[in-house]
Design a protein around this motif. Structure first.
Motif, PDB file in Angstrom:
ATOM      1  N   LEU A  11      65.263  52.321  48.334  1.00 29.79           N
ATOM      2  CA  LEU A  11      66.116  52.563  47.173  1.00 29.79           C
ATOM      3  C   LEU A  11      66.342  51.275  46.388  1.00 29.79           C
ATOM      4  O   LEU A  11      66.287  51.263  45.154  1.00 29.79           O
ATOM      5  N   LEU A  15      65.185  50.638  42.549  1.00 32.09           N
ATOM      6  CA  LEU A  15      66.137  50.222  41.510  1.00 32.09           C
ATOM      7  C   LEU A  15      65.744  48.897  40.875  1.00 32.09           C
ATOM      8  O   LEU A  15      65.833  48.730  39.663  1.00 32.09           O
ATOM      9  N   THR A  16      65.303  47.953  41.693  1.00 32.02           N
ATOM     10  CA  THR A  16      64.933  46.643  41.176  1.00 32.02           C
ATOM     11  C   THR A  16      63.718  46.734  40.264  1.00 32.02           C
ATOM     12  O   THR A  16      63.708  46.166  39.163  1.00 32.02           O
ATOM     13  N   GLY A  19      64.592  48.787  37.062  1.00 29.32           N
ATOM     14  CA  GLY A  19      65.480  47.998  36.209  1.00 29.32           C
ATOM     15  C   GLY A  19      64.750  46.864  35.517  1.00 29.32           C
ATOM     16  O   GLY A  19      64.974  46.598  34.334  1.00 29.32           O
ATOM     17  N   ALA A  60      71.132  47.850  36.730  1.00 29.50           N
ATOM     18  CA  ALA A  60      70.396  48.542  37.795  1.00 29.50           C
ATOM     19  C   ALA A  60      69.540  47.561  38.577  1.00 29.50           C
ATOM     20  O   ALA A  60      69.448  47.644  39.812  1.00 29.50           O
ATOM     21  N   GLY A  64      70.097  46.685  42.505  1.00 26.17           N
ATOM     22  CA  GLY A  64      68.976  46.799  43.432  1.00 26.17           C
ATOM     23  C   GLY A  64      68.754  45.524  44.230  1.00 26.17           C
ATOM     24  O   GLY A  64      68.492  45.569  45.434  1.00 26.17           O
TER      25      GLY A  64
END
Length: 111
Positions: A11, A15-16, A19, A60, A64
């Motif tokens: 996850l 997200l990283t 983003g 985000a 992350g």
């Protein structure tokens, strides 16, 4: 616990990456054109909604990264209890050794 940690790492990576990609796309604005100001789309002024989406993408990415740092397993530090479970070590290595007699030099013996 192992499955949950693996889920958190995936996850956080998702997200990283999303983003970071969204931040670059929102910064470059490839869909925008403003020939009266600049030929490049990056030279066009951003609207309030573009800035809000850029802020959301950066947030985000940062969430992350923080989640990734928190989810990565850490190794246990070795304490003195684990390093020497067989008992306390002597204060110095020579404390249990017999004393070594010192030999006088020949110059000291003649005096």
């Amino acid at each position: 616990m192992r499955v949950f940690r693996r889920f958190l790492i995936w996850l956080a990576a998702l997200l990283t990456l999303l983003g970071a990609a969204a931040s670059v796309i929102m910064f470059l604005q490839p869909w925008r054109s403003c020939p009266e100001i600049d030929d490049s789309s990056a030279g066009c002024p951003a609207t309030e909604s573009d800035l809000a989406l850029l802020g959301l993408a950066v947030a985000a990415m940062l969430i992350g990264l923080v989640l990734w740092i928190a989810a990565v397993p850490r190794y246990q530090r070795i304490t003195c209890e684990f390093a020497a479970p067989f008992g306390a070590l002597p204060a110095s290595p020579a404390s249990g050794a017999p004393p070594v007699p010192s030999k006088l030099h020949s110059a000291d013996e003649k005096q």
